[in-house]
Write a protein that holds these residues in place. Structure first.
Motif, PDB file in Angstrom:
ATOM      1  N   SER A   1       1.116  -1.192  -0.316  1.00 55.72           N
ATOM      2  CA  SER A   1      -0.288   0.229   0.251  1.00 55.72           C
ATOM      3  C   SER A   1       0.952   1.128   0.176  1.00 55.72           C
ATOM      4  O   SER A   1       0.634   2.502   0.235  1.00 55.72           O
ATOM      5  CB  SER A   1      -0.549   0.010   1.165  1.00 55.72           C
ATOM      6  OG  SER A   1       0.245   0.368   2.636  1.00 55.72           O
TER       7      SER A   1
ATOM      8  N   ILE B   1       2.989   2.564   2.041  1.00 57.36           N
ATOM      9  CA  ILE B   1       3.555   3.098   3.245  1.00 57.36           C
ATOM     10  C   ILE B   1       4.807   3.014   3.505  1.00 57.36           C
ATOM     11  O   ILE B   1       5.497   3.534   3.916  1.00 57.36           O
ATOM     12  CB  ILE B   1       2.378   2.854   4.562  1.00 57.36           C
ATOM     13  CG1 ILE B   1       0.921   3.095   3.674  1.00 57.36           C
ATOM     14  CG2 ILE B   1       3.201   3.322   5.787  1.00 57.36           C
ATOM     15  CD1 ILE B   1       0.297   2.932   4.839  1.00 57.36           C
TER      16      ILE B   1
ATOM     17  N   LEU C   1      -7.173   5.004  11.045  1.00 55.31           N
ATOM     18  CA  LEU C   1      -6.640   6.133  10.312  1.00 55.31           C
ATOM     19  C   LEU C   1      -7.709   7.459  10.706  1.00 55.31           C
ATOM     20  O   LEU C   1      -7.658   7.662   8.814  1.00 55.31           O
ATOM     21  CB  LEU C   1      -5.961   6.189   8.972  1.00 55.31           C
ATOM     22  CG  LEU C   1      -5.667   4.112   8.428  1.00 55.31           C
ATOM     23  CD1 LEU C   1      -4.938   4.198   7.444  1.00 55.31           C
ATOM     24  CD2 LEU C   1      -4.307   4.260   9.738  1.00 55.31           C
TER      25      LEU C   1
ATOM     26  N   TYR D   1      -9.991  13.027   3.683  1.00 57.06           N
ATOM     27  CA  TYR D   1      -9.685  12.374   2.391  1.00 57.06           C
ATOM     28  C   TYR D   1     -10.049  12.015   0.763  1.00 57.06           C
ATOM     29  O   TYR D   1      -9.222  12.070   0.280  1.00 57.06           O
ATOM     30  CB  TYR D   1      -9.696  10.440   3.515  1.00 57.06           C
ATOM     31  CG  TYR D   1      -9.568  10.136   4.139  1.00 57.06           C
ATOM     32  CD1 TYR D   1      -7.201   9.615   4.001  1.00 57.06           C
ATOM     33  CD2 TYR D   1      -9.539  10.513   5.582  1.00 57.06           C
ATOM     34  CE1 TYR D   1      -6.489  10.007   5.287  1.00 57.06           C
ATOM     35  CE2 TYR D   1      -8.516  10.587   6.519  1.00 57.06           C
ATOM     36  CZ  TYR D   1      -7.121   9.744   6.195  1.00 57.06           C
ATOM     37  OH  TYR D   1      -6.324   9.933   7.676  1.00 57.06           O
TER      38      TYR D   1
ATOM     39  N   TYR E   1      -8.156  12.568  -1.793  1.00 56.63           N
ATOM     40  CA  TYR E   1      -8.308  11.451  -3.279  1.00 56.63           C
ATOM     41  C   TYR E   1      -8.638  12.224  -4.625  1.00 56.63           C
ATOM     42  O   TYR E   1      -8.927  11.797  -5.917  1.00 56.63           O
ATOM     43  CB  TYR E   1      -8.941  10.485  -3.168  1.00 56.63           C
ATOM     44  CG  TYR E   1      -7.638   9.775  -1.945  1.00 56.63           C
ATOM     45  CD1 TYR E   1      -6.776   8.411  -2.769  1.00 56.63           C
ATOM     46  CD2 TYR E   1      -7.758   9.435  -0.646  1.00 56.63           C
ATOM     47  CE1 TYR E   1      -6.294   7.728  -1.813  1.00 56.63           C
ATOM     48  CE2 TYR E   1      -6.773   9.016   0.709  1.00 56.63           C
ATOM     49  CZ  TYR E   1      -6.124   7.851  -0.834  1.00 56.63           C
ATOM     50  OH  TYR E   1      -5.942   6.741   0.468  1.00 56.63           O
TER      51      TYR E   1
ATOM     52  N   GLY F   1      -2.330   6.736   7.252  1.00 49.92           N
ATOM     53  CA  GLY F   1      -3.142   7.533   6.023  1.00 49.92           C
ATOM     54  C   GLY F   1      -3.269   8.767   5.450  1.00 49.92           C
ATOM     55  O   GLY F   1      -3.192   8.667   4.339  1.00 49.92           O
TER      56      GLY F   1
ATOM     57  N   LEU G   1      -0.110   9.059   4.564  1.00 53.51           N
ATOM     58  CA  LEU G   1       0.592   7.788   3.254  1.00 53.51           C
ATOM     59  C   LEU G   1       0.192   7.378   2.636  1.00 53.51           C
ATOM     60  O   LEU G   1       1.624   7.546   1.004  1.00 53.51           O
ATOM     61  CB  LEU G   1       2.507   7.326   4.118  1.00 53.51           C
ATOM     62  CG  LEU G   1       2.678   7.953   5.330  1.00 53.51           C
ATOM     63  CD1 LEU G   1       4.086   6.930   5.671  1.00 53.51           C
ATOM     64  CD2 LEU G   1       3.663   8.937   4.248  1.00 53.51           C
ATOM     65  N   LEU G   2      -0.412   6.790   2.495  1.00 48.78           N
ATOM     66  CA  LEU G   2      -1.510   6.476   1.623  1.00 48.78           C
ATOM     67  C   LEU G   2      -2.076   6.783   0.647  1.00 48.78           C
ATOM     68  O   LEU G   2      -2.549   6.819  -0.384  1.00 48.78           O
ATOM     69  CB  LEU G   2      -2.867   5.652   2.538  1.00 48.78           C
ATOM     70  CG  LEU G   2      -3.105   4.208   2.114  1.00 48.78           C
ATOM     71  CD1 LEU G   2      -2.213   2.863   1.672  1.00 48.78           C
ATOM     72  CD2 LEU G   2      -4.225   3.771   2.617  1.00 48.78           C
ATOM     73  N   SER G   3      -2.517   8.149   0.752  1.00 48.73           N
ATOM     74  CA  SER G   3      -3.170   9.413  -0.064  1.00 48.73           C
ATOM     75  C   SER G   3      -2.046   9.135  -0.843  1.00 48.73           C
ATOM     76  O   SER G   3      -0.788  10.102  -1.411  1.00 48.73           O
ATOM     77  CB  SER G   3      -3.824   9.780   1.216  1.00 48.73           C
ATOM     78  OG  SER G   3      -2.959  11.318   1.003  1.00 48.73           O
TER      79      SER G   3
END
Lengths: 235, 233
Positions: free
Chosen positions: A50, A52, A86, A100, A104, B85, B87-89
């Protein structure tokens, strides 16, 4: 066609090797469940996939894009539901989804957030701070967070951990509703759940894959025994 | 456009969280006020002319106050596990850096806006506002130095956030890196708060401004470029 390809993946933290030459692939629309004892490297593997964590060595291709070269594009297509939700505790449920969604680049954030809050049955708590949520409610909101940008690939790291039966039903229902077009990798200790949801299974022990088979190629009791031995071995 | 929206989302989130929790601002304000009260008694400001030391006293208070805030700038990301969160985006890491840095700059500036008038009343016999022409250079020096502190401080705070002893690491790494900011800042503030400015002092202020501008640009660009590695390790 493979949606996820991993070749000779290694990861070390200092001198400790957490993943050792891990190689596998998952077809588009496939569902792989990964089992293994604590400390086997499952979560590290999911974190690398993912984006990270960075791998020490090896090659990862996700949706035909190489990790490390197209990380930003890969991130648009993946979602993560882990035992850590998260979420910001001092933002409301809606504010978390809005935050979020903006990161995105989701269009129609308000409508998408409302739709997901409805699906995870949190519409009535949308303006409440996450700090006031129970673990199960926060986890349901985490599911909505992960699905906000309609990812093609979902990584699930012990997603059922800490969920009450109602939240488990909601999660399983949501997963079922998006099966087919989506690719899943799930890390779990729940043998029954993992076996029933997936079409292929894997066991990792001490950073190495000791078993990886299609579900119909393996007897469930044999699989259970192999898993028990792996857990004993690490213990 | 998406990058700007992402930047604003992270900045807005940090400001909103601070307005709700007040964890950073309250401790910074208390610390800076306490420091000034202690300085006031320690140096007997009523009896002695402290104009010469004004710049130094001001920046001793500001730098440690800033560290106090910077130490908490990743507290929500770390304690609530939300760094993953971020870092994932699909957000460019330099955008995360700029947003966090601007947030820290705003918090540091808020504290300075509250502290400078009080400092002036306590310590300065010929406050800069009597000499209106001094106001511009004084504020410019304040902004440039604060930009440097927020820029480098955010970078070090990111490194420190991944360690167990983050409270210790920030001053140990941050102070040496920030010496090129602190020295010019002290010179500018001191000269502007000290009444008439000699030709020699004006020249020194000009050179200090140039050092601050160069420092800010170089460190801002370099950190924005390497921030991906900082977050990844």
């Amino acid at each position: 066609m493979h949606d996820i390809e991993v070749e000779n993946l290694n990861k070390s933290f200092g001198r400790r090797r957490v993943l050792k030459k891990v190689s596998f692939s998952v077809n588009k629309g496939g569902f792989l469940s990964i089992f293994g004892p604590n400390g086997a490297g499952k979560t590290t593997l999911v974190k690398i996939l993912s984006t990270i964590e960075k791998p020490s060595d090896g090659r990862v291709v996700i949706s035909q894009m190489v990790l490390g070269e197209d990380a930003t594009e890969i991130r648009k297509r993946i979602g993560l539901i882990s035992h850590n939700p998260l979420l910001y505790l001092d933002l409301s449920a809606y504010e978390n989804l809005e935050f979020y969604g903006t990161l995105y680049g989701v269009s129609g954030i308000k409508e998408r957030a409302e739709e997901l809050l409805d699906k995870v049955e949190l519409t009535h708590r949308r303006h409440d701070m996450v700090r006031t949520f129970s673990k199960g409610m926060a986890q349901r909101l985490a599911i909505a967070r992960a699905l906000m940008h309609k990812p093609d690939i979902l990584f699930l790291d012990e997603p059922h951990s800490g969920l009450d039966p109602h939240a488990v039903d909601i999660l399983d229902g949501l997963l079922e509703s998006i099966r087919g077009n989506h690719t899943f990798i799930m890390v779990t200790h729940d043998l029954e759940k993992g076996f029933s949801l997936s079409d292929s299974v894997m066991i990792i022990e001490d950073g190495k894959i000791i078993l990886h088979k299609q579900k119909d190629e393996i007897d469930k009791d044999e699989f259970r025994e192999t898993y028990r031995q792996a857990v004993r071995g690490m213990g | 456009m998406l990058a700007l929206r992402q930047l604003w989302a992270i900045l807005k989130k940090d400001i909103l969280l601070e307005l709700r929790t007040k964890e950073m601002i309250v401790s910074m304000l208390l610390f800076v006020m306490l420091t000034m009260v202690i300085f006031n008694y320690a140096f007997e400001a009523e009896k002695n002319d402290l104009t010469t030391f004004g710049g130094g006293l001001l920046w001793v208070a500001f730098i440690f106050t800033s560290f106090l805030g910077l130490n908490r700038s990743f507290v929500h990301e770390k304690d609530e596990g939300c760094l993953d969160g971020l870092l994932l985006s699909p957000v460019d890491r330099s955008i995360i850096y700029i947003a966090k840095m601007l947030g820290n700059l705003i918090f540091i500036s808020v504290v300075q806006i509250a502290a400078v008038p009080i400092f002036t009343i306590f310590f300065i016999r010929y406050p800069y506002y009597i000499y209106w022409s001094h106001m511009g250079p004084f504020l410019l020096g304040l902004v440039l130095a604060s930009f440097g502190i927020a820029g480098v401080g955010t970078f070090v705070a990111t490194l420190a956030a991944n360690t167990k002893r983050r409270d210790l690491l920030l001053p140990i790494l941050g102070l040496p890196l920030l010496m090129p900011v602190l020295a010019p800042a002290v010179i500018i503030s001191g000269a502007m708060m000290g009444g008439e400015v000699s030709a020699r002092a004006a020249e020194l202020v000009g050179t200090s401004m140039q050092i601050l501008i160069a420092y800010d640009i170089v460190f801002f660009v370099v950190i924005a470029l390497i921030y991906d590695y900082v977050l990844g390790e």
